[in-house]
Motif scaffolding. Structure first.
Motif, PDB file in Angstrom:
ATOM      1  N   ARG A  93     -18.910  45.665 -62.414  1.00 27.62           N
ATOM      2  CA  ARG A  93     -19.247  46.411 -61.161  1.00 27.62           C
ATOM      3  C   ARG A  93     -17.489  46.891 -60.850  1.00 27.62           C
ATOM      4  N   MET A  94     -17.580  47.846 -60.146  1.00 29.98           N
ATOM      5  CA  MET A  94     -16.074  48.785 -59.810  1.00 29.98           C
ATOM      6  C   MET A  94     -15.303  47.659 -58.833  1.00 29.98           C
ATOM      7  N   ASP A  95     -16.035  46.895 -58.192  1.00 32.76           N
ATOM      8  CA  ASP A  95     -15.419  46.021 -56.934  1.00 32.76           C
ATOM      9  C   ASP A  95     -15.318  44.806 -57.272  1.00 32.76           C
ATOM     10  N   GLU A  96     -15.341  44.346 -58.628  1.00 34.08           N
ATOM     11  CA  GLU A  96     -15.384  42.684 -59.171  1.00 34.08           C
ATOM     12  C   GLU A  96     -14.602  42.706 -60.389  1.00 34.08           C
ATOM     13  N   THR A  97     -13.972  41.510 -60.546  1.00 38.18           N
ATOM     14  CA  THR A  97     -13.170  41.088 -61.641  1.00 38.18           C
ATOM     15  C   THR A  97     -14.120  40.980 -62.848  1.00 38.18           C
ATOM     16  N   LEU A  98     -13.452  40.693 -63.977  1.00 41.95           N
ATOM     17  CA  LEU A  98     -14.375  40.401 -65.368  1.00 41.95           C
ATOM     18  C   LEU A  98     -14.882  39.129 -65.101  1.00 41.95           C
ATOM     19  N   GLU A  99     -14.179  38.045 -64.580  1.00 43.52           N
ATOM     20  CA  GLU A  99     -14.732  36.617 -64.287  1.00 43.52           C
ATOM     21  C   GLU A  99     -15.708  36.702 -63.321  1.00 43.52           C
ATOM     22  N   GLN A 100     -15.531  37.345 -62.299  1.00 41.84           N
ATOM     23  CA  GLN A 100     -16.792  37.460 -61.238  1.00 41.84           C
ATOM     24  C   GLN A 100     -17.915  38.107 -61.810  1.00 41.84           C
ATOM     25  N   ALA A 101     -17.648  39.259 -62.499  1.00 40.25           N
ATOM     26  CA  ALA A 101     -19.012  39.760 -63.232  1.00 40.25           C
ATOM     27  C   ALA A 101     -19.608  38.829 -64.242  1.00 40.25           C
ATOM     28  N   ALA A 102     -19.136  38.124 -65.068  1.00 44.43           N
ATOM     29  CA  ALA A 102     -19.388  37.114 -65.863  1.00 44.43           C
ATOM     30  C   ALA A 102     -20.238  35.973 -65.235  1.00 44.43           C
ATOM     31  N   LEU A 103     -19.602  35.482 -64.204  1.00 39.81           N
ATOM     32  CA  LEU A 103     -20.414  34.377 -63.172  1.00 39.81           C
ATOM     33  C   LEU A 103     -21.504  34.932 -62.504  1.00 39.81           C
ATOM     34  N   ARG A 104     -21.584  36.416 -61.921  1.00 47.20           N
ATOM     35  CA  ARG A 104     -22.337  36.878 -61.356  1.00 47.20           C
ATOM     36  C   ARG A 104     -23.904  36.956 -62.431  1.00 47.20           C
ATOM     37  N   GLU A 105     -23.342  37.643 -63.479  1.00 50.34           N
ATOM     38  CA  GLU A 105     -24.530  37.997 -64.547  1.00 50.34           C
ATOM     39  C   GLU A 105     -25.158  36.467 -64.985  1.00 50.34           C
ATOM     40  N   LEU A 106     -24.358  35.604 -65.438  1.00 47.68           N
ATOM     41  CA  LEU A 106     -24.914  34.328 -65.683  1.00 47.68           C
ATOM     42  C   LEU A 106     -25.865  33.725 -64.741  1.00 47.68           C
ATOM     43  N   GLN A 107     -25.501  33.772 -63.517  1.00 47.81           N
ATOM     44  CA  GLN A 107     -26.429  33.025 -62.386  1.00 47.81           C
ATOM     45  C   GLN A 107     -27.617  33.999 -62.207  1.00 47.81           C
ATOM     46  N   GLU A 108     -27.591  35.448 -62.212  1.00 53.04           N
ATOM     47  CA  GLU A 108     -28.502  36.353 -62.160  1.00 53.04           C
ATOM     48  C   GLU A 108     -29.610  36.119 -63.164  1.00 53.04           C
ATOM     49  N   GLU A 109     -29.054  36.250 -64.458  1.00 58.63           N
ATOM     50  CA  GLU A 109     -30.023  35.884 -65.528  1.00 58.63           C
ATOM     51  C   GLU A 109     -30.657  34.637 -65.888  1.00 58.63           C
ATOM     52  N   THR A 110     -29.798  33.534 -65.641  1.00 63.32           N
ATOM     53  CA  THR A 110     -30.109  32.458 -65.970  1.00 63.32           C
ATOM     54  C   THR A 110     -30.229  31.076 -65.060  1.00 63.32           C
ATOM     55  N   GLY A 111     -29.712  31.598 -63.825  1.00 56.78           N
ATOM     56  CA  GLY A 111     -29.551  30.551 -62.806  1.00 56.78           C
ATOM     57  C   GLY A 111     -28.488  29.589 -62.806  1.00 56.78           C
ATOM     58  N   ILE A 112     -27.717  29.786 -63.967  1.00 62.86           N
ATOM     59  CA  ILE A 112     -26.593  28.804 -64.172  1.00 62.86           C
ATOM     60  C   ILE A 112     -25.449  29.184 -63.196  1.00 62.86           C
ATOM     61  N   GLN A 113     -24.837  28.125 -62.664  1.00 62.38           N
ATOM     62  CA  GLN A 113     -23.720  28.464 -61.734  1.00 62.38           C
ATOM     63  C   GLN A 113     -22.839  27.324 -61.678  1.00 62.38           C
ATOM     64  N   ASN A 114     -21.634  27.700 -60.962  1.00 58.38           N
ATOM     65  CA  ASN A 114     -20.470  26.760 -60.781  1.00 58.38           C
ATOM     66  C   ASN A 114     -20.080  26.353 -62.118  1.00 58.38           C
ATOM     67  N   VAL A 115     -19.863  27.145 -63.060  1.00 59.07           N
ATOM     68  CA  VAL A 115     -19.158  26.675 -64.575  1.00 59.07           C
ATOM     69  C   VAL A 115     -18.067  27.088 -64.750  1.00 59.07           C
ATOM     70  N   PHE A 116     -17.108  26.492 -65.780  1.00 50.89           N
ATOM     71  CA  PHE A 116     -15.838  27.153 -65.939  1.00 50.89           C
ATOM     72  C   PHE A 116     -15.977  27.996 -66.856  1.00 50.89           C
ATOM     73  N   LEU A 117     -15.576  29.097 -67.141  1.00 53.16           N
ATOM     74  CA  LEU A 117     -15.686  30.162 -67.844  1.00 53.16           C
ATOM     75  C   LEU A 117     -14.385  30.310 -68.584  1.00 53.16           C
ATOM     76  N   GLU A 118     -14.249  30.386 -69.943  1.00 54.90           N
ATOM     77  CA  GLU A 118     -13.211  30.693 -70.560  1.00 54.90           C
ATOM     78  C   GLU A 118     -13.261  31.835 -71.451  1.00 54.90           C
ATOM     79  N   GLN A 119     -12.024  32.914 -71.296  1.00 52.32           N
ATOM     80  CA  GLN A 119     -12.051  34.054 -72.125  1.00 52.32           C
ATOM     81  C   GLN A 119     -12.090  33.786 -73.529  1.00 52.32           C
ATOM     82  N   LEU A 120     -13.149  34.527 -74.179  1.00 55.79           N
ATOM     83  CA  LEU A 120     -13.159  34.271 -75.596  1.00 55.79           C
ATOM     84  C   LEU A 120     -12.497  35.319 -76.499  1.00 55.79           C
TER      85      LEU A 120
END
Length: 229
Positions: free
Chosen positions: A50-77
């Motif tokens: 989205r236009m109002d979020e960072t890449l990491e914020q988008a990744a965490l949001r999509e992960l939670q929305e699609e799987t329910g997984i949250q509060n994880v540390f993401l590392e850019q690949l």
């Protein structure tokens, strides 16, 4: 609204999540897509930024929305931008990866995911888009990473045996390791704390339980090392 001389590609994020289950089997989280393109096919969780979020914020949001997984540390690949990788448009994707303990995470598909499921690495179905390539890149990174960073804190239970730690390395490297050499190497790193406890309710001889020394673990992650067995 500003105008631009050149067309702008769309931007997405994809999340490769590795998890270790109670039987010490390494798995990957996949979703079954509920919308076109590739409706009904398995894919890595992700979506548009989205236009109002960072890449990491988008990744965490999509992960939670699609799987329910949250509060994880993401590392850019890696960034994937081959032409035609998405039939909808010119799309560039920034991939992230994470390591988690499956026992501590609940999974629930939602939004544009029909199902969310943990697949063993040995039984990965054909994936949508270029997600096979993304997954292989993540596996290669993980196999390389454990040569220069400690691993296991995010995957193993708090108390674990040396055999469980060795099994984790063997799963990631996809090869057997000499038990004596592995233990000598890992103990020489002064990374583990002996809990003074042993396993309970096991049919074999109860093994000692260890914990990671979190301070030393983080120090080694920061400065790195060379781990060869």
């Amino acid at each position: 609204m500003p105008t631009y001389k050149y067309p702008r590609p769309s931007l997405t994020v994809d999340c490769i999540v590795f998890g270790l289950d109670a039987e010490l089997e390494l798995k990957i989280m996949l979703i079954k897509r509920d919308i076109p393109p590739f409706e009904g096919e398995w894919a890595i969780p992700g979506g548009f930024v989205r236009m109002d979020e960072t890449l990491e914020q988008a990744a965490l949001r999509e992960l939670q929305e699609e799987t329910g997984i949250q509060n994880v540390f993401l590392e850019q690949l890696y960034t994937f931008g081959d032409l035609g990788r998405d039939p909808r448009d010119r799309v560039v994707s920034v991939a992230y990866y994470a390591l988690i303990n499956l026992v501590e995470q609940k999974v629930q598909a939602s939004t544009d995911a029909r199902e969310a499921y943990w697949f063993p690495l040995s039984k990965i179905p054909k994936l949508a888009f270029d997600h096979d390539q993304i997954l292989q890149t993540a596996i290669t990174r993980l196999r390389s990473k454990i040569r220069y960073e400690p691993i296991g804190f995010e995957l193993l239970p708090r108390n674990f045996t040396l055999s469980q730690l060795q099994k984790l390395y063997e799963i990631i490297w996809n090869r057997s390791l000499d038990k004596r050499n592995f233990r000598k190497k890992i103990l020489s790193m002064d990374l583990l704390l002996d809990t003074g406890e042993v396993q309970h309710n096991v049919s074999h001889r109860a093994a000692k339980l260890y914990q990671f020394d979190e301070t030393k673990y983080l120090q080694l992650k920061d400065k790195g090392f060379n781990f060869e067995v």
